[in-house]
Design an enzyme around this catalytic site. Sequence first.
Site, PDB file in Angstrom:
ATOM      1  N   ASP A  10    -113.037  73.778  50.841  1.00 38.41           N
ATOM      2  CA  ASP A  10    -113.504  72.832  51.851  1.00 38.41           C
ATOM      3  C   ASP A  10    -112.999  71.426  51.502  1.00 38.41           C
ATOM      4  O   ASP A  10    -112.587  71.167  50.363  1.00 38.41           O
ATOM      5  CB  ASP A  10    -115.034  72.871  51.888  1.00 38.41           C
ATOM      6  CG  ASP A  10    -115.624  71.909  52.878  1.00 38.41           C
ATOM      7  OD1 ASP A  10    -115.229  71.952  54.056  1.00 38.41           O
ATOM      8  OD2 ASP A  10    -116.472  71.092  52.472  1.00 38.41           O
ATOM      9  N   ASP A  12    -114.318  67.803  53.203  1.00 35.32           N
ATOM     10  CA  ASP A  12    -115.336  66.757  53.169  1.00 35.32           C
ATOM     11  C   ASP A  12    -116.511  67.147  52.279  1.00 35.32           C
ATOM     12  O   ASP A  12    -117.142  68.187  52.487  1.00 35.32           O
ATOM     13  CB  ASP A  12    -115.858  66.473  54.580  1.00 35.32           C
ATOM     14  CG  ASP A  12    -114.791  65.856  55.472  1.00 35.32           C
ATOM     15  OD1 ASP A  12    -114.110  64.934  55.015  1.00 35.32           O
ATOM     16  OD2 ASP A  12    -114.649  66.309  56.625  1.00 35.32           O
ATOM     17  N   ASP A 171    -119.392  72.776  49.660  1.00 43.05           N
ATOM     18  CA  ASP A 171    -120.551  71.962  49.287  1.00 43.05           C
ATOM     19  C   ASP A 171    -121.774  72.213  50.158  1.00 43.05           C
ATOM     20  O   ASP A 171    -122.777  71.527  49.996  1.00 43.05           O
ATOM     21  CB  ASP A 171    -120.180  70.479  49.395  1.00 43.05           C
ATOM     22  CG  ASP A 171    -119.872  70.078  50.843  1.00 43.05           C
ATOM     23  OD1 ASP A 171    -119.144  70.821  51.524  1.00 43.05           O
ATOM     24  OD2 ASP A 171    -120.364  69.024  51.280  1.00 43.05           O
TER      25      ASP A 171
END
Length: 229
Positions: A10, A12, A171
């Site tokens: 991922d 961001d 995240d």
Amino acid sequence: MTFHSTILIDLDGTLVDSVAGIHVAAVAAAEATGSSAPTIEFVRDAIGRGADRLVHRVCSERHDGMIDEESHARARRRFDEVYVDACLAGTVLRSGAVTALETLRREGRRLVVATNKPRPPAAVVLRHLGIEDLVDRLVCPDDTGVAKPDPRFVEIAVGEGPIGAALLVGDSSIDSATARAAGIPFIAIRGGYDEGRRIENVVPPPDRIIDEPGGLPEAVHSLDADRRE
């Protein structure tokens, strides 16, 4: 032996801290519909399900809110216009990101940035931060027609390689759900964006949890070791 030859990562909150630029574009989207400007804290907790959902949340001023189709289209256009320039505002690599990518590439692993971020700003961020050449591929909803957590996103991101040789790093609970739906391991990184939740509380728990990207090679090696047993 390398069991996890494809690593989906991922962007961001995982490789980069990018909330400042997203906040600038979110404020512009809100202004386009006459909504109140969101705080940066609201935007941080609204990140994760793609730009369309972010715009709904910002312009409705609620995390579970929706706005009408015409207003959404107008706000989304404004978000995209502003974010192309604002995407670099305050956007920085998280600790150890470059070293981790370099290490995993030396080991012969295929690295794919798999993000719900629109492709134009995602490409700009990778290029500006100097990691474009450290990854093999960038995959966004623009490319797949679906967004995480749809498992088809993983299938397209992995491409011709076997799904069973992939793992996902992220995240958020969205990343966790994506990995589980695709049947691949999930490595969670603390300190990102998960709609106000703590990633270690996600159910089922991540296969590994690390504090920053610099710990990624060790976590991947640990999962490889599990496969050898």
